[in-house]
Scaffold this motif. Structure first.
Motif, mmCIF file in Angstrom:
data_model
loop_
_atom_site.group_PDB
_atom_site.id
_atom_site.type_symbol
_atom_site.label_atom_id
_atom_site.label_comp_id
_atom_site.label_asym_id
_atom_site.label_seq_id
_atom_site.Cartn_x
_atom_site.Cartn_y
_atom_site.Cartn_z
ATOM 1 N N SER A 115 -2.231 27.385 3.163
ATOM 2 C CA SER A 115 -1.168 26.426 3.925
ATOM 3 C C SER A 115 -1.816 24.979 3.598
ATOM 4 O O SER A 115 -0.989 24.086 3.309
ATOM 5 N N PHE A 116 -2.849 24.704 4.099
ATOM 6 C CA PHE A 116 -3.534 23.010 4.079
ATOM 7 C C PHE A 116 -3.544 22.739 2.746
ATOM 8 O O PHE A 116 -3.284 21.483 2.576
ATOM 9 N N ALA A 117 -3.788 23.652 1.784
ATOM 10 C CA ALA A 117 -3.963 23.279 0.323
ATOM 11 C C ALA A 117 -2.504 22.755 -0.111
ATOM 12 O O ALA A 117 -2.257 21.787 -0.915
ATOM 13 N N TYR A 118 -1.637 23.615 0.060
ATOM 14 C CA TYR A 118 -0.154 23.629 -0.235
ATOM 15 C C TYR A 118 0.350 22.243 0.239
ATOM 16 O O TYR A 118 1.086 21.512 -0.322
ATOM 17 N N ILE A 124 5.235 21.354 0.889
ATOM 18 C CA ILE A 124 5.451 21.482 2.046
ATOM 19 C C ILE A 124 6.251 22.908 2.776
ATOM 20 O O ILE A 124 5.552 23.422 3.662
ATOM 21 N N ALA A 125 7.252 23.174 2.090
ATOM 22 C CA ALA A 125 7.872 24.474 2.472
ATOM 23 C C ALA A 125 7.061 25.596 2.370
ATOM 24 O O ALA A 125 6.916 26.441 3.139
ATOM 25 N N MET A 126 6.181 25.795 1.213
ATOM 26 C CA MET A 126 5.199 26.802 1.048
ATOM 27 C C MET A 126 4.176 26.783 2.315
ATOM 28 O O MET A 126 3.851 27.889 2.678
ATOM 29 N N ALA A 127 3.696 25.636 2.501
ATOM 30 C CA ALA A 127 2.557 25.369 3.639
ATOM 31 C C ALA A 127 3.249 26.074 4.784
ATOM 32 O O ALA A 127 2.425 26.676 5.580
ATOM 33 N N MET A 128 4.316 25.490 5.313
ATOM 34 C CA MET A 128 4.646 25.852 6.576
ATOM 35 C C MET A 128 5.459 27.508 6.442
ATOM 36 O O MET A 128 5.276 28.010 7.506
ATOM 37 N N ALA A 129 5.734 27.864 5.482
ATOM 38 C CA ALA A 129 6.200 29.342 5.354
ATOM 39 C C ALA A 129 4.838 30.123 5.616
ATOM 40 O O ALA A 129 4.848 31.039 6.479
ATOM 41 N N LEU A 130 3.555 29.846 5.143
ATOM 42 C CA LEU A 130 2.434 30.458 5.296
ATOM 43 C C LEU A 130 2.050 30.615 6.804
ATOM 44 O O LEU A 130 1.608 31.478 7.366
ATOM 45 N N ILE A 131 2.305 29.291 7.357
ATOM 46 C CA ILE A 131 1.810 29.345 8.988
ATOM 47 C C ILE A 131 2.764 30.343 9.764
ATOM 48 O O ILE A 131 2.385 30.836 10.677
ATOM 49 N N LYS A 132 4.040 30.295 9.324
ATOM 50 C CA LYS A 132 4.707 31.050 10.138
ATOM 51 C C LYS A 132 4.532 32.808 9.944
ATOM 52 O O LYS A 132 4.892 33.355 10.800
#
Length: 412
Positions: A115-118, A124-132
């Motif tokens: 998520s941090f790398a994305y 941003i979409a991929m990063a926040m999707a991983l956090i969720k």
């Protein structure tokens, strides 16, 4: 009672030994992480990569340890904005995590790191999707730094969505967490606060956030964050034509020349290739050594096989000769056993048979009424050997029982 006490003592010592080894490895890994962080803070990325590669070649580290070593490497390449290497090393970390008993922990950490790398590459979409995808209960597996980065990411998204109140609340929580657990990360929080206050046109708070961020970057001697703060200040002060803009520009340029990410990145790529080539050379040499060893074993096995083959042939020839000799004796017995005595019984002349001295000794002792055990004792042989000789004698004389032999001896 003594055995139970010894058993308990042994179990206790074994557990103590195991815990000691585990603690030593954990302490060693933490010290390595600390050294890598210090190297990265002053742009000594080559030293970090060499340390990590040496550790990866060390067989004493477990899959769980190797999981973290690949994370260290991904973090190092993230400092250089080489995200191809970042994702590659995160994949290697994932492979190591599959062989651990901490699969849930490893999976949670990997989702956060990806998520941090994305987020860095603006996906941003991929990063926040991983956090969720990370359950709240699994945050216990994340370091305080990782939890802090998540809050900062969420606040940046909230600023972009004009949810400034939510962003400010998250940043206040992030600042408290940073002060309590990871103060060296405070510049990230203050840089994001400056972005928030710039959006809501609060110049006073923005100015304070920028100065606080620069203060903590210098205090903890994190050149990356110091350069980042000058870059942020340069950006914001360029909007207002601030008189200090040139100063910030010079500071940034000076640090950037030290950083020189492109050159460092090129050096690290070359270093990685050299390390891979050395590792490949070691594996090749090891393979040659193993091949030579296997060839030596094959030659020894071949020699042993040839020796066994000749021994087998020799024994086979001996056995064939013995069988021919027995067949000849049997033929002679068949010719001699046709004669009859005065009573019409088979008359057998023992002298006409090719009996060995040992066989004749046994026959003489039987004629004296000796038992097999007594014969063995007399001739200094085992009872089984006596039985074996008797069987041969019966075959030669073409009889089946001891009683028949007795009759022959009595008739004689």
């Amino acid at each position: 009672m003594m055995i139970k006490a010894l058993r308990r003592t042994f179990v206790f010592l074994f557990l103590l030994f195991s815990i000691t080894i585990y603690c030593q490895k954990t302490a060693e890994l933490k010290q390595l992480e600390k050294t890598i962080t210090q190297n990265n803070d002053v742009f000594k990325y080559e030293n970090s990569i060499i340390l990590i590669n040496n550790a990866l070649e060390n067989k004493k580290f477990s899959h769980y340890d190797r999981f973290h070593l690949y994370l260290f490497k991904a973090t190092t390449f993230k400092r250089l904005f080489n995200y191809e290497e970042v994702f590659y090393n995160l994949k290697l970390a994932q492979n190591e995590g599959l062989y651990t008993t901490n699969k849930e922990e490893c999976e949670t950490i990997l989702k956060a790191e990806r998520s941090f790398a994305y987020f860095d590459i603006r996906n941003i979409a991929m990063a926040m999707a991983l956090i969720k995808e990370i359950p709240e209960d699994n945050y216990k597996y994340l370091s305080k730094e990782s939890q802090l980065y998540i809050k900062v990411q969420e606040s940046i998204v909230a600023i972009s969505d004009n949810k400034t109140s939510d962003a400010e609340k998250k940043l206040e929580e992030a600042e408290i967490m940073a002060r309590d657990f990871c103060p060296r990360e405070l510049p990230i929080v203050f840089a994001t606060k400056a972005k928030l206050y710039s959006e809501i046109n609060d110049a006073v708070k923005k100015e304070k956030a920028l100065k606080d961020g620069l203060y903590y970057a210098k205090k903890f001697k994190v050149l990356k964050y110091e350069m980042y703060m000058y870059e942020v200040m340069k950006y914001y002060y360029s909007e207002s034509n601030d008189k200090n803009l040139k100063i910030y520009q010079r500071k940034f340029d000076s640090l950037f020349n030290q950083y020189n990410a492109i050159i460092h990145n090129g050096k690290l790529t070359l270093l990685e290739r050299e390390l891979i080539e050395k590792r490949h050379q070691k594996e090749t040499e090891k393979g040659h050594t193993i091949q030579i060893g296997l060839s030596g074993i094959a030659i020894i096995l071949l020699i042993v096989s040839i020796i066994l083959f000749f021994l087998y042939n020799e024994n086979y020839e001996r056995r064939k000769l013995a069988e021919k000799e027995i067949q000849l004796i049997h033929k002679q017995i068949a010719l001699m056993t046709n004669a009859k005595n005065e009573k019409g019984e088979n008359k057998i002349n023992l002298a006409a048979y090719q009996l060995t001295e040992r066989q004749i000794d046994i026959i003489n002792l039987i004629s004296q009424g000796k038992t097999n055990k007594e014969i063995g004792k007399e001739l200094f042989i085992s009872e089984n050997t006596v039985k074996y000789h008797l069987k041969v004698i019966y075959d030669i004389l073409d009889i089946e029982h001891r009683s028949e032999l007795k009759k022959i001896l009595d008739a004689k």
